[in-house]
Write an enzyme that holds these catalytic residues in place. Structure first.
Site, mmCIF file in Angstrom:
data_model
loop_
_atom_site.group_PDB
_atom_site.id
_atom_site.type_symbol
_atom_site.label_atom_id
_atom_site.label_comp_id
_atom_site.label_asym_id
_atom_site.label_seq_id
_atom_site.Cartn_x
_atom_site.Cartn_y
_atom_site.Cartn_z
ATOM 1 N N ASN A 270 -1.667 4.781 -5.426
ATOM 2 C CA ASN A 270 -2.634 3.753 -5.042
ATOM 3 C C ASN A 270 -3.395 4.239 -3.807
ATOM 4 O O ASN A 270 -2.807 4.368 -2.729
ATOM 5 C CB ASN A 270 -1.868 2.453 -4.740
ATOM 6 C CG ASN A 270 -2.773 1.303 -4.344
ATOM 7 O OD1 ASN A 270 -3.944 1.497 -4.008
ATOM 8 N ND2 ASN A 270 -2.230 0.104 -4.365
ATOM 9 N N HIS B 32 -8.722 -1.266 -10.246
ATOM 10 C CA HIS B 32 -7.965 -0.735 -9.108
ATOM 11 C C HIS B 32 -6.626 -0.190 -9.611
ATOM 12 O O HIS B 32 -5.935 -0.820 -10.403
ATOM 13 C CB HIS B 32 -7.744 -1.844 -8.090
ATOM 14 C CG HIS B 32 -6.816 -1.445 -6.999
ATOM 15 N ND1 HIS B 32 -6.968 -0.268 -6.297
ATOM 16 C CD2 HIS B 32 -5.708 -2.051 -6.495
ATOM 17 C CE1 HIS B 32 -5.997 -0.171 -5.408
ATOM 18 N NE2 HIS B 32 -5.220 -1.236 -5.504
ATOM 19 N N CYS C 231 -8.193 -3.016 -0.916
ATOM 20 C CA CYS C 231 -8.352 -2.329 -2.215
ATOM 21 C C CYS C 231 -9.566 -2.816 -3.007
ATOM 22 O O CYS C 231 -9.943 -2.184 -3.987
ATOM 23 C CB CYS C 231 -7.085 -2.470 -3.050
ATOM 24 S SG CYS C 231 -5.599 -1.941 -2.186
HETATM 25 N N1 ACO Z 1 13.347 3.386 -5.279
HETATM 26 C C1 ACO Z 1 14.519 2.896 -5.730
HETATM 27 N N2 ACO Z 1 14.844 1.595 -5.620
HETATM 28 C C2 ACO Z 1 13.941 0.777 -5.049
HETATM 29 C C3 ACO Z 1 12.720 1.236 -4.544
HETATM 30 C C4 ACO Z 1 12.439 2.605 -4.673
HETATM 31 N N3 ACO Z 1 11.266 3.140 -4.246
HETATM 32 N N4 ACO Z 1 12.047 0.184 -4.016
HETATM 33 C C5 ACO Z 1 12.822 -0.902 -4.177
HETATM 34 N N5 ACO Z 1 13.980 -0.541 -4.793
HETATM 35 C C6 ACO Z 1 15.092 -1.391 -5.163
HETATM 36 C C7 ACO Z 1 15.268 -2.577 -4.249
HETATM 37 O O1 ACO Z 1 16.017 -2.248 -3.105
HETATM 38 C C8 ACO Z 1 16.002 -3.553 -5.144
HETATM 39 O O2 ACO Z 1 17.344 -3.171 -5.183
HETATM 40 P P1 ACO Z 1 18.512 -4.295 -5.272
HETATM 41 O O3 ACO Z 1 18.285 -5.016 -6.560
HETATM 42 O O4 ACO Z 1 19.758 -3.468 -5.237
HETATM 43 O O5 ACO Z 1 18.306 -5.166 -4.068
HETATM 44 C C9 ACO Z 1 15.407 -3.276 -6.513
HETATM 45 O O6 ACO Z 1 14.837 -1.959 -6.438
HETATM 46 C C10 ACO Z 1 14.344 -4.276 -6.882
HETATM 47 O O7 ACO Z 1 13.439 -4.430 -5.788
HETATM 48 P P2 ACO Z 1 12.145 -5.306 -5.904
HETATM 49 O O8 ACO Z 1 11.375 -5.220 -4.648
HETATM 50 O O9 ACO Z 1 12.529 -6.680 -6.409
HETATM 51 O O10 ACO Z 1 11.396 -4.502 -7.051
HETATM 52 P P3 ACO Z 1 10.315 -5.013 -8.043
HETATM 53 O O11 ACO Z 1 10.877 -5.088 -9.382
HETATM 54 O O12 ACO Z 1 9.556 -6.183 -7.524
HETATM 55 O O13 ACO Z 1 9.325 -3.755 -8.012
HETATM 56 C C11 ACO Z 1 7.201 -3.140 -7.110
HETATM 57 C C12 ACO Z 1 8.657 -3.431 -6.804
HETATM 58 C C13 ACO Z 1 7.133 -1.918 -8.036
HETATM 59 C C14 ACO Z 1 6.485 -2.835 -5.811
HETATM 60 C C15 ACO Z 1 6.624 -4.365 -7.813
HETATM 61 O O14 ACO Z 1 6.860 -5.540 -7.085
HETATM 62 C C16 ACO Z 1 5.164 -4.249 -8.016
HETATM 63 O O15 ACO Z 1 4.716 -3.483 -8.842
HETATM 64 N N6 ACO Z 1 4.358 -5.004 -7.283
HETATM 65 C C17 ACO Z 1 2.935 -4.894 -7.345
HETATM 66 C C18 ACO Z 1 2.538 -4.512 -6.007
HETATM 67 C C19 ACO Z 1 1.655 -3.315 -5.954
HETATM 68 O O16 ACO Z 1 1.452 -2.537 -6.861
HETATM 69 N N7 ACO Z 1 1.113 -3.214 -4.784
HETATM 70 C C20 ACO Z 1 0.217 -2.193 -4.460
HETATM 71 C C21 ACO Z 1 -0.583 -2.611 -3.323
HETATM 72 S S1 ACO Z 1 -1.400 -4.094 -3.620
HETATM 73 C C22 ACO Z 1 -2.750 -3.742 -4.399
HETATM 74 O O17 ACO Z 1 -3.150 -2.636 -4.433
HETATM 75 C C23 ACO Z 1 -3.448 -4.867 -5.015
#
Ligand code: ACO
Length: 320
Positions: free
Chosen positions: A277, A247, A114
């Site tokens: 993204n 980004h 990215c």
């Molecule tokens: N829909 C519904 N529920 C979901 C989904 C979904 N798409 N994905 C995960 N869940 C659920 C999980 O199963 C979990 O459920 P549980 O509590 O019953 O076990 C719950 O949601 C929480 O899951 P986490 O993985 O802990 O969710 P988190 O709060 O960390 O959010 C996210 C995930 C949005 C990806 C977050 O970590 C984030 O924004 N990370 C940044 C990463 C990013 O944006 N990466 C992009 C690529 S990297 C880059 O470009 C630099």
């Protein structure tokens, strides 16, 4: 001293927008509410079967060349940032060069996930400032939909396909005020596609995997630090910034970055809602949107920032 300036931008998103509800209809166990709340994403675009990164790059490049008033033959350097190349080799840049009908440019790919576009732009700046090249085409192009695990709802809802391009030309006036690139391979496994082509088969898992929370924290820290680094290298306060084009991974990363920099959200170009993204394409796509809708104007201070797998990160401060 030769300086360089962006003289044209272009973008391309394939096909019709795919909504969060469309993903639910395709059988992904998610909801519009979850995706929009956690990420700000509402739509993304997916390339058609057979449509490759070089095809998306071609559309974006033609638009950037038109905006710059340049013909493909004027380009003497082509850099394509992509983690989803058409083939193992030749480079997507060489395939794009052929599609553009250019036979004279130096052409190569940059792989910094990215951050690839800001890496490519910084490399192009160094070529032009050295005097060896005069007119560069720098492209970010991705078909990330091909490397997503559709069984992993934590990642497959985040990404989309697209391409963005700029023409960068030699100039008497400084258009690029400062640049910063960084990498730390210690973090290689928090975001990766570990598979590879080996003896005629795929060895390892050829799909994206991510530690979302680790990525989140890392991205907020380095986007803030890099913005400070770029402004102080140019001898300017953060308040002098007209626009930040970061980004586009997640609206929460952008909001946290804005808070760290004490920058109002109104100064941040946000396209993640409509594009998802798009990895290396996200920064040039967002730049193109804001140039074409008239927000980004000549003479303004504009910062481009990338962060991605590697981990890699960096930015470019422009007087546009
Ligand atoms: N829909 C519904 N529920 C979901 C989904 C979904 N798409 N994905 C995960 N869940 C659920 C999980 O199963 C979990 O459920 P549980 O509590 O019953 O076990 C719950 O949601 C929480 O899951 P986490 O993985 O802990 O969710 P988190 O709060 O960390 O959010 C996210 C995930 C949005 C990806 C977050 O970590 C984030 O924004 N990370 C940044 C990463 C990013 O944006 N990466 C992009 C690529 S990297 C880059 O470009 C630099």
């Amino acid at each position: 001293m030769t300086f360089c300036r962006i003289t044209g931008t272009g973008g391309y998103l394939p096909g019709a927008p795919v909504s969060n509800d469309d993903l639910v209809a395709r059988g992904i166990q998610t909801s519009d509410e979850w995706i929009a709340d956690r990420t700000g994403i509402r739509f993304r675009h997916f390339a058609a079967d057979g449509e490759q990164s070089s095809d998306l790059a071609l559309h974006a490049s033609v638009r950037a060349l038109e905006a710059a008033g340049r013909a493909a033959a004027d380009i003497d350097l082509i850099i394509v940032a992509t983690s989803t190349p058409d083939q193992v080799f030749p480079s997507t840049a060489c395939i794009l060069q052929n599609k553009l009908g250019n036979r004279a440019a130096v052409a190569f790919d940059v792989q910094a996930v990215c951050s690839g576009f800001v890496y490519g732009l910084t490399i192009a700046e160094k070529f032009i400032r050295s005097g060896s090249h005069k007119c560069a085409l720098v492209v970010g192009a991705e078909v990330f939909s091909r490397i997503l695990d559709w069984e992993d709802r934590g990642t497959c809802v985040l990404f989309g396909d697209g391409a963005g391009a700029v023409v960068l030309e030699a100039s008497d006036e400084p258009g690029i005020l400062s640049t910063a690139l960084h990498a730390d391979g210690h973090y290689h496994d928090i975001l990766s596609v570990p598979g590879q082509v080996c003896n005629g088969a795929i060895a390892g898992r050829p799909l994206l995997q991510m530690d979302g929370q680790a990525v989140f924290k890392f991205a907020v820290k380095v986007l803030g630090d890099t913005a400070q680094e770029l402004m102080s290298a140019a001898g300017l306060p953060v308040t002098a910034l007209d626009w930040l084009v970061p980004h586009q991974a997640n609206i929460r990363i952008l909001q946290s970055t804005a808070r760290r920099l004490d920058l109002p959200m109104e100064k941040i170009i946000v396209t993640v809602a409509d594009h998802g993204n798009t990895s290396a394409a996200s920064v040039p796509l967002a730049l193109d949107v804001a140039v074409r809708d008239g927000r980004i104007r000549t003479g303004q201070h504009v910062m481009l920032e990338g962060v991605g797998g590697g981990f890699t990160w960096g930015g470019v401060l422009l007087r546009f």
